[in-house]
Design a protein around this motif. Sequence first.
Motif: not given
Length: 622
Positions: A541-556
Amino acid sequence: MKAHSIDAYIVPATDAHMSEYIAERDSRLGWVTGFTGSAGTGVVTLDKAALWTDSRYWTQAERQMDCNWELQRTTWIESIGLWILEAVPAGGNVSLDPFLFSIDTWNSYSEALHGSGRTLLPIETNLVDQVWGDQRPPPASSKIYSLPAEFTGSSWQEKVAGIRQQMEQHVRNPTAVLLSGLEETAWLFNLRGDDIPYNPVFYSYTLLTSTNIRLFVDETRLTAEARQSLQAGCPGPLCVELQEYGQVRAHVRDYAQGNVTIWLGTEYTTYGLYGIIPQEKLLEDSYSPVMVAKAVKNAKEQELLRAAHVRDAVVVIQYLLWLEKMVPQGLVDEFSGARHVDALRWAQEHSRGPSFESISASGLNAALAHYSPSNVSSRKLSVDEMYLSDTGGQYLDGTTDITRTMHWGVPTPFQKEAYTRVLMGNIDLSRLIFPTNTAGRTVESFARQALWEVGLNYGHGTGHGIGNFLSVHEWPVGFQSNNIPLMKGMFTSIEPGYYRDGEFGIRIEDVALVVEAQTKQHQTGEKPFLTFEVVSLVPYDRNLIDVSLLSQEQIQYLNTYYKTIRERVGPELQSQQLEEEYRWLQRNTEPFVQSSAGTAAATLCVLATTSLISALLTELQA
């Protein structure tokens, strides 16, 4: 009890095969107490009775039991033993049905009563069954059938040959393997039934020797095709002799009189069978060689499970789109949601229904990790609350289990952070690279690390094995202390969560395959390392994801995973002419972009992960 000179009688919540799910006919504890939870132990004395169960079921037990029963809020056998010592005078007899207790449980009761002057007395006449009488549900009568060859990883003859080869190579040279777990016999012979809800198994035992095979089963229930498959090699070492299900004890006792060694798994063998085999003729492991062989899927079994998860992803995507439309209109409650997703699964090719009772939990109900709604008590789903859906399917080619948590409105900052940290834990374990034969418990903390960093945690296990059209909780794979080391070809769930009592619950669950990792040293002759390939294919659920907490590796990782979802599920949606669902998939798998605010957090995360890896590898080497 008076007729048998018994002062206390112990009633478990299990069947004679130590099954996690049991048939209504085996729900002795439920019948005698009124309590329908899946875990518990009852003790009846001549003047009182008590039930022990864990915290998941305390409220339920209080509601369901009458005043004859007192609730004990623990599950420890030591607690049951102390209660019995107070209730039963010295010289008294404490009895149980030895065919309903594992070897370890029997030993625990024996130790609890040792030296107390009370005698632990096995009695093969089940007293609950006597009182239940003709009200007890009848034995299963549906057909036991052969799984079509296109849905099996290998023939049953090849599986038998593999087990016999293990027998020959074992230093103890066992002459026989005794199988008590229902999944073991079903898998070995490529047979299925429906004796237990959600589980395509049938009541049976198997005694496999180097020269013959005995299957203890109600043979009148075998289809003609199944019987032909089992007996095509008769006479000879690949001929399956059919014996009555109830004759297993007598046959094992007779066999054990010879110069033999019987190999068994103690986790699934009851004390009733174990106790008739002389100790010097036993070869004991926690799990039988069949249970371990079943856990490691071959290439065809892996492809079958992947295919089942693609179609199952279609179901979950259909459900999520339906919820997006209906929840804002106030037209869905927990129970109707569960029924709808079950119906969607039944409509898929090769479907045999759900793999467990669907968990559909809104708001505070989601804080109960294994809550299931009913048509009597069911909250309405709301855009103002989080919603947790944990569901799974049985298909001829595989079993599935997936959890997604969602919010259709504006989540609080804490809800969003908690969800994101659960997701981070899911990602960190899913992308982990680890040595072959690493125990699941050694790496399990990677799923908790992001939560631990802010003082949060969850109280359930992180994962379990899963079968090829068998059990949704398949032992001995997983991340607990009594699971076997992770090996290439195993499937496990990865399911961290977080639960705020009285408010909400979060769980993100995927099924993953253990595969070889493509490391830098992979081509230099080093022993291969392992990682996970996630086969559940539904976006978060994109509505619940705080992208600022994720590392570059996690986003990748997320972006690569979403690309895989598009490639595998997109064509299936189009082939089923689900164009609206296809568009939903495209929207919800758009790539994420790293925000600059996440850089510092990502650096800290990498440093913490490096420290954790170092500590765990030190433990592994020790």
